[in-house]
Design an enzyme around this catalytic site. Structure first.
Site, PDB file in Angstrom:
ATOM      1  N   ASP A  38       0.835  -1.210   0.000  1.00 27.04           N
ATOM      2  CA  ASP A  38       0.000   0.000   0.000  1.00 27.04           C
ATOM      3  C   ASP A  38       0.863   1.250   0.000  1.00 27.04           C
ATOM      4  OD1 ASP A  38      -2.110  -1.674   0.102  1.00 27.04           O
ATOM      5  OD2 ASP A  38      -2.703  -1.212   2.160  1.00 27.04           O
ATOM      6  N   ASP A  42       0.768   4.185  -2.730  1.00 31.19           N
ATOM      7  CA  ASP A  42       0.409   5.548  -2.310  1.00 31.19           C
ATOM      8  C   ASP A  42       1.499   6.553  -2.644  1.00 31.19           C
ATOM      9  OD1 ASP A  42      -2.065   4.842  -1.342  1.00 31.19           O
ATOM     10  OD2 ASP A  42      -1.356   4.508   0.707  1.00 31.19           O
ATOM     11  N   GLU A 119     -13.239   9.532  10.808  1.00 36.00           N
ATOM     12  CA  GLU A 119     -13.587   8.108  10.819  1.00 36.00           C
ATOM     13  C   GLU A 119     -12.342   7.263  10.564  1.00 36.00           C
ATOM     14  OE1 GLU A 119     -16.491   7.894   7.659  1.00 36.00           O
ATOM     15  OE2 GLU A 119     -17.383   9.787   8.326  1.00 36.00           O
ATOM     16  N   LYS A 121     -10.223   4.644   8.616  1.00 35.54           N
ATOM     17  CA  LYS A 121     -10.223   4.236   7.205  1.00 35.54           C
ATOM     18  C   LYS A 121     -10.012   2.722   7.128  1.00 35.54           C
ATOM     19  CE  LYS A 121      -8.249   5.178   2.688  1.00 35.54           C
ATOM     20  NZ  LYS A 121      -8.068   3.740   2.376  1.00 35.54           N
ATOM     21  N   GLU A 181     -18.084   0.178   3.466  1.00 37.00           N
ATOM     22  CA  GLU A 181     -16.908  -0.651   3.204  1.00 37.00           C
ATOM     23  C   GLU A 181     -17.213  -2.111   3.539  1.00 37.00           C
ATOM     24  OE1 GLU A 181     -12.758  -0.022   1.952  1.00 37.00           O
ATOM     25  OE2 GLU A 181     -14.481   1.317   2.121  1.00 37.00           O
ATOM     26  N   CYS A 415      12.154 -25.344  29.309  1.00 38.80           N
ATOM     27  CA  CYS A 415      13.011 -24.176  29.105  1.00 38.80           C
ATOM     28  C   CYS A 415      14.336 -24.590  28.472  1.00 38.80           C
ATOM     29  CB  CYS A 415      13.258 -23.471  30.437  1.00 38.80           C
ATOM     30  SG  CYS A 415      14.396 -22.065  30.297  1.00 38.80           S
ATOM     31  N   CYS A 418      17.220 -23.968  31.294  1.00 40.34           N
ATOM     32  CA  CYS A 418      17.309 -24.692  32.573  1.00 40.34           C
ATOM     33  C   CYS A 418      16.495 -25.976  32.617  1.00 40.34           C
ATOM     34  CB  CYS A 418      16.897 -23.774  33.719  1.00 40.34           C
ATOM     35  SG  CYS A 418      15.122 -23.351  33.696  1.00 40.34           S
TER      36      CYS A 418
END
Length: 591
Positions: A38, A42, A119, A121, A181, A415, A418
């Site tokens: 994007d 842009d 708002e 987007k 949307e 682990c 240990c």
């Protein structure tokens, strides 16, 4: 001659940028393929717009870089929009926002208020719904802004799009365009990709591609199975003036009719409030179940919107304020596991080194198994790193198209330092090593924490000194610090007779301390300095504290069930009680 050569170069640059945009648009909107990030899209579009503004002699009026694609996909019939459905111009910094604000200000009526409806987007697919007398008549994509693809049958399969509007005090208009949307929730996206993976089918590269591909299906059953979501964001055409509402009120109106709207929308009364909304949106974006790539800033007044009007490409009364970020792609070579002070096991991706925003990035935290599953990360995947502001770059997505020879990330069962038992914390979604001071990885951090300024405040005893003392097996537990003398520390790197004597003085001085410092210093998970002070004020002495009950802890203001459980679990461990007892045995005086 020189000027002519410059003009040829500029014209060539503009033509090349147009070709790129057209190719990317066609692949994205027609073939459902996302060829670039994007941010790359842009920034290229922004560069083209700026060049066209500066060199208007090369502006081709028959070309619009915002037309979605030359050929709208021909598998759907077309629906003409009742009013043009334009895209928004994108901006990337506060200076651009200020320029937008100044243009709005020039068109204000006398004493008119400058309110903005802000708002989130949502990163999805725009849709235009036409309702006739409250009944859904058609649904179409944005298309070229004049007409879009008829996706009515598929829209009827989206649960959040009402087939019939709810009645309220205001009767429905005869004809209205409601715009919004279509998107897919991240939880749904991951669920579907997981299912596709199990069937060895091609995965979707991102949620927006999945939403776009799902809405534009020949078979509506596929759309239904994808569980798409919808939020309304405004009104296009409406046949009666009484429905000419200001933007914020228009959202309330369509919501009262049963159209779902995004709840974070705010009416901002100043540019500073817009800035605050933008900054708040950055903070909440990682907690949302859908992707956002910025905010939309709209002039709230319908009257002023009409006065400002639109250019051939964009409305002049709205702007998309995108999140500023950069993205770089690299490969995950492997995954290491780090153990923190409180035992949290953090997976860290070892990356193919990449130069990114002035630094070479070799590692990136994967945080926990939930994040790995959410993004679908595997070893040998090609991933994108994203950095916003001064935040450390993080892995934002996997490029599934480049996936090959991948291996699943396997978490250890014990682990790796240990061999202690590993436990899972459901609330924090983290794995924990239960070794405490027995774990070498935790020990160094726990002892550093114990001598820190907020805890025992032993000046001069920093990380380098503690590391050497641990490596030489001189100290293992907090009580060992109070058994030190000059003979044990004088030979350490960076220490001499004077500095050794000074350090011993500081250790002796710290033996008289306050209860809250001890509670904080012993490193109880999820117990910070203020909680330690709260506990010390309540219990008054160490004996009362170690003999407390869960019910007693819950009665203390500010201490919830999760923290109470952490404290009780810590105090139930005999090893931890032994550590506290050993401190008392070296004559630690707690006030």
């Amino acid at each position: 001659m020189f000027k002519k050569n410059i003009n040829i170069k500029i014209k060539t640059k503009i033509l090349n940028l147009r070709k790129k945009i057209e190719m990317w648009n066609n692949n994205y909107y027609v073939k459902n393929l996302s060829l670039v990030s994007d941010e790359k899209y842009d920034s290229t579009l922004f560069e083209l717009n700026e060049l066209e503004k500066k060199y208007s002699m090369f502006l081709n009026t028959s070309y619009s870089n915002k037309i979605v694609a030359k050929n709208i996909c021909n598998k759907f019939k077309k629906i003409k929009h009742l009013s043009n459905m334009l895209s928004l111009e994108s901006i990337f910094n506060y200076k651009n926002l200020l320029n937008f604000h100044e243009k709005v200000k020039k068109n204000l009526f006398y004493n008119e208020k400058r309110y903005y409806c802000c708002e989130l987007k949502i990163d999805g697919l725009a849709i235009n719904l036409i309702y006739k007398n409250g009944i859904l008549d058609s649904a179409s994509t944005r298309g070229d802004g004049l007409q879009g693809e008829d996706v009515t049958k598929n829209a009827l399969e989206i649960k959040s799009i009402p087939h019939i509007l709810k009645k309220n005090n205001l009767s429905f208009p005869k004809k209205i365009e409601i715009r919004g949307e279509v998107f897919i929730k991240l939880s749904t996206f991951n669920k579907i990709n997981k299912m596709l993976k199990s069937k060895r089918k091609k995965l979707f590269s991102n949620a927006r591609n999945m939403a776009s591909g799902s809405l534009r299906q020949i078979n509506p059953k596929i759309t239904k199975n994808r569980s798409l979501s919808f939020y309304g964001y405004g009104i296009g055409y409406v046949n009666e003036k009484k429905y000419y509402y200001d933007q914020h009120d228009a959202l309330k109106l369509i919501n009262s009719w049963g159209i779902p709207i995004e709840k974070n929308t705010e009416l901002c009364k100043s540019l500073n409030e817009v800035k605050n909304f933008y900054e708040k949106s950055i903070k909440i974006r990682d907690y949302l179940d859908f992707n956002i790539d910025g905010i939309v800033v709209k002039v709230n007044s319908m009257k002023l919107q009409k006065k400002l009007g639109c250019s051939s490409k964009y409305p002049r009364w709205a702007i998309a304020y995108k999140f500023s970020s950069e993205e770089k792609c690299t490969k995950i070579l492997g995954v290491n596991f780090n153990v923190g002070r409180t035992g949290v096991i953090t997976p860290v991706a070892k990356l193919k080194p990449v130069y990114f925003m002035g630094t070479i990035i070799k590692y990136s935290s994967l945080h926990n198994k939930d994040i790995i599953d959410k993004l679908g990360i595997m070893i040998n995947d090609t991933v994108c790193l994203k950095k916003s502001g001064d935040v450390i770059p993080k892995i934002s997505r996997v490029i599934f198209e480049k996936r090959k020879n991948v291996k699943e990330i396997i978490f250890p069962k014990t682990c790796i330092f240990c061999k202690s038992k590993i436990e899972f914390c459901l609330r924090k979604k983290n794995l924990y090593c239960t070794g405490g001071f027995l774990c070498y990885a935790q020990r160094k951090q726990l002892l550093n924490h114990f001598v820190s300024r907020e805890a025992l405040n032993i000046k001069g005893m920093g990380n380098k000194i503690i590391s050497q003392l641990i490596e030489k097996k001189i100290i293992k537990y907090p009580s060992d610090i109070f058994k030190l003398n000059t003979d044990k520390i004088i030979f350490l790197k960076g220490m001499g007779l004077k500095s050794s004597e000074n350090l011993i003085k500081e250790i002796i001085k710290s033996k008289t301390t306050e209860l809250y410092r001890v509670i904080y210093g012993i490193g109880i998970p999820n117990v910070g300095i203020y909680t330690s002070m709260n506990l010390a004020n309540y219990y008054k002495n160490i004996s009362n504290f170690i003999n407390t009950s869960y019910e007693d802890l819950r009665s203390i203001k500010g201490i919830g069930s999760f923290t109470s459980n952490c404290i009780k679990k810590f105090l139930k461990d005999k090893r931890n009680i032994s550590i506290i007892s050993d401190l008392l045995n070296v004559n630690l005086k707690i006030k």
